[in-house]
Design a protein around this motif. Structure first.
Motif, PDB file in Angstrom:
ATOM      1  N   SER A  45     -63.600 105.867  12.791  1.00 18.64           N
ATOM      2  CA  SER A  45     -63.074 107.207  12.511  1.00 18.64           C
ATOM      3  C   SER A  45     -61.568 107.124  12.323  1.00 18.64           C
ATOM      4  CB  SER A  45     -63.406 108.130  13.686  1.00 18.64           C
ATOM      5  OG  SER A  45     -62.649 109.299  13.589  1.00 18.64           O
ATOM      6  N   ALA A  46     -61.031 107.990  11.451  1.00 19.97           N
ATOM      7  CA  ALA A  46     -59.596 107.973  11.179  1.00 19.97           C
ATOM      8  C   ALA A  46     -58.787 108.400  12.398  1.00 19.97           C
ATOM      9  CB  ALA A  46     -59.293 108.896  10.010  1.00 19.97           C
ATOM     10  N   ALA A  47     -59.373 109.181  13.310  1.00 19.67           N
ATOM     11  CA  ALA A  47     -58.625 109.661  14.471  1.00 19.67           C
ATOM     12  C   ALA A  47     -58.608 108.567  15.530  1.00 19.67           C
ATOM     13  CB  ALA A  47     -59.275 110.919  15.008  1.00 19.67           C
ATOM     14  N   PRO A  48     -57.399 108.118  15.966  1.00 17.94           N
ATOM     15  CA  PRO A  48     -57.346 106.955  16.863  1.00 17.94           C
ATOM     16  C   PRO A  48     -58.037 107.163  18.205  1.00 17.94           C
ATOM     17  CG  PRO A  48     -55.157 107.885  16.462  1.00 17.94           C
ATOM     18  CD  PRO A  48     -56.086 108.585  15.542  1.00 17.94           C
ATOM     19  N   HIS A  49     -58.098 108.419  18.701  1.00 17.88           N
ATOM     20  CA  HIS A  49     -58.743 108.620  20.009  1.00 17.88           C
ATOM     21  C   HIS A  49     -60.261 108.588  19.898  1.00 17.88           C
ATOM     22  CE1 HIS A  49     -58.836 112.602  18.173  1.00 17.88           C
ATOM     23  NE2 HIS A  49     -59.941 112.748  18.846  1.00 17.88           N
ATOM     24  N   ASP A  50     -60.791 108.641  18.669  1.00 19.89           N
ATOM     25  CA  ASP A  50     -62.243 108.806  18.497  1.00 19.89           C
ATOM     26  C   ASP A  50     -62.931 107.445  18.594  1.00 19.89           C
ATOM     27  OD1 ASP A  50     -64.740 109.775  18.055  1.00 19.89           O
ATOM     28  OD2 ASP A  50     -64.412 110.342  15.960  1.00 19.89           O
ATOM     29  N   LEU A  51     -62.917 106.885  19.816  1.00 18.09           N
ATOM     30  CA  LEU A  51     -63.427 105.526  20.043  1.00 18.09           C
ATOM     31  C   LEU A  51     -64.892 105.401  19.660  1.00 18.09           C
ATOM     32  CD1 LEU A  51     -61.719 105.118  23.511  1.00 18.09           C
ATOM     33  CD2 LEU A  51     -61.192 103.755  21.473  1.00 18.09           C
ATOM     34  N   LEU A  52     -65.649 106.473  19.842  1.00 17.59           N
ATOM     35  CA  LEU A  52     -67.102 106.415  19.614  1.00 17.59           C
ATOM     36  C   LEU A  52     -67.512 106.977  18.249  1.00 17.59           C
ATOM     37  CD1 LEU A  52     -68.271 107.564  23.159  1.00 17.59           C
ATOM     38  CD2 LEU A  52     -68.389 105.261  22.204  1.00 17.59           C
TER      39      LEU A  52
END
Ligand code: TGC
Ligand code: FAD
Length: 394
Positions: free
Chosen positions: A4-11
């Motif tokens: 995912s482009a969002a860095p916090h979206d680990l899953l």
């Protein structure tokens, strides 16, 4: 699959959204970037409610977005939640404007009003041309609205209202107040045009958080209303509590929006600032903060999305909303405070959002049921024993 482009979206939780949901989120994100983010720190500093934003929110389809009444766009619960997260990523006060108008005042009319009441108010409120507020809390009845003192007495063909309400969001700019009052048949809801003689709203200020929205003390001094001011579809506390369910649901998403913004600000800062010859992001203690916060962000978003899917399926129970309201606001406060520490001294400047979010979220944790109240709602669900009074009677 690409991460995912969002860095916090680990899953890669983004993959759980449909293309339509992602497109709607982009629409709201662009709206917020253009109409809110550039101005919000100044509004907060000046304790300014941006009244002129309300019609813009209406034009963007953000007021009562999830309702199906006249003028409303009938979006899904998940879409409503995604919008709440984007708005609160800018500021909780802006999400509160949308909550009070859409989830509380408009929901009361949509669920419990006559066709004539819906036609009279909902299209103008969805457009942001008319503003509503929702008056449940009283000076002596906060967590326990069953103890309210405001009363409505029959008066010829109509009613007369006496009482006082406290902390009523938007009351100073509202055209109509949804007022909950005690009657001989139990607690009922009334549509009170705020121009009615005897209605006054006085802002509560100065406030330490939620400074981009306004709350007021409301006095109802012999307010005379016609018979058709009564919302016929609600008798008892089930009426207002049904509206609270809508707002509480939005809050669990909104809080994660604020936390996401604080986390992003902290990560960006840690990847730019050097101390002791290293990036702040290279310190293990900083990474611990970013990792712990990212884990809670992911868990909170999963709770919100699961709750939204249950709501869209029509099977959501009220106590399930308490899971997200309690957990996500509590964790969001911790994330915002940790993010503030990553910024060091800069975290104390109004230029940076994490501490503004944290102080806003102190209000959010208090309204719509405090942490303690949601803990007790869940305690009752888990044990079958209500523990709301010290004696345990209810
Ligand atoms: P209780 O005996 O539990 O229930 C009374 C009646 O209400 C029904 N009910 C619900 N219905 C729908 N949704 C819910 N969540 C419901 N909870 C209860 C219940 O089935 C019963 O119906 P009936 O037909 O049998 O009469 O009522 P209680 O007085 O013992 O309630 C206890 C408690 C503590 C859970 C309740 O008082 C509570 O939730 N207190 C918190 C008050 C609160 O949240 N106030 C919010 C004010 S508005 C606001 O803060 C706006 S902030 C701005 C923003 O949202 O952005
Ligand atoms: P109290 O109920 O007096 O609580 C004080 C403390 O006692 C809290 O820690 C509480 O958790 C604890 N407590 C209370 N009962 C119990 C119990 N049984 N067991 C354990 N602990 C308990 N209301 C509206 O009607 N409309 C609005 O638009 C609105 N907007 C708001 C906006 C803001 C910024 C704020 C701060 C409040 C708003 N409210 C609104 C009111 C809000 O819902 C109440 O503040 C909230 O329900 C708590 O009530 P209280 O402040 O009277 O606190």
């Amino acid at each position: 699959m690409e991460p995912s482009a969002a860095p916090h979206d680990l899953l890669d939780l983004d993959d759980l959204l449909s293309d339509g949901e992602r497109a709607w989120r982009e629409h709201v994100r662009r709206f917020v970037a253009e109409h809110v983010t550039p101005y919000v720190a100044d509004w907060f500093e000046r304790a300014h409610l941006p009244r002129e934003l309300i019609p813009e929110l209406g034009r963007a389809g953000l007021l009562g977005a999830h309702l199906h009444g006249p003028g409303c766009t009938g979006r899904s619960a998940v879409e409503y939640g995604l919008a709440a997260a984007e708005l609160e990523a800018a500021d909780s006060g802006i999400r509160t404007i949308v909550s009070v108008q859409g989830s509380l005042a408009m929901t009361a009319i949509d669920r419990f009003g006559t066709d004539a009441q819906k036609e009279a108010w909902l299209p103008g409120m969805a457009a942001g041309e008319l503003v509503g507020c929702f008056a449940l809390t009283e000076p002596e009845a906060g967590s326990d609205p069953a103890s309210m003192q405001t009363r409505a007495e029959p008066d010829g063909d109509g009613w007369v209202l006496h009482g006082a309400k406290r902390w009523i969001g938007l009351a100073t700019v509202a055209d109509v107040a949804v007022v909950w009052a005690r009657t001989a048949e139990g607690i009922r809801g009334f549509l009170v045009p705020t121009a009615t003689p005897g209605f006054t709203a006085t802002p509560i200020e100065p406030k330490l958080g939620l400074r981009t929205s306004v709350q007021a003390d409301v006095v109802l001094d012999a307010v005379r209303l016609p018979g058709d001011a009564l919302l016929p579809g609600a008798t008892g506390l089930r009426g207002p509590f049904t509206c609270l369910d809508e707002a509480r649901y939005g809050i669990m998403w909104g809080a994660m929006g604020a936390a996401r913004d604080a986390w992003t600000v902290a990560r960006d800062h840690a990847l730019a600032r050097h101390q002791f010859g290293s990036l702040v992001a290279a310190f293990q203690l900083t990474q611990q903060k970013l990792v712990d916060a990212a884990l809670e962000l992911q868990k909170g978003m999963m709770i919100a999305l699961r709750t939204g899917r249950l709501k869209d399926a029509g099977s959501l129970r009220p106590e399930q909303i308490s899971v997200g309201k309690l957990n996500n606001v509590r964790e969001a406060i911790d994330i915002c405070r940790a993010a503030r520490t990553v910024l060091g001294g800069n975290g104390m400047s109004a230029e940076h959002s994490p501490l503004r979010h944290a102080t806003n979220l102190e209000a959010v944790r208090t309204y719509e049921g405090t942490d303690e109240i949601h803990t007790l709602i869940l305690g009752r669900a888990l044990t079958g024993i209500p523990a709301f009074t010290a004696g345990g009677a209810r």
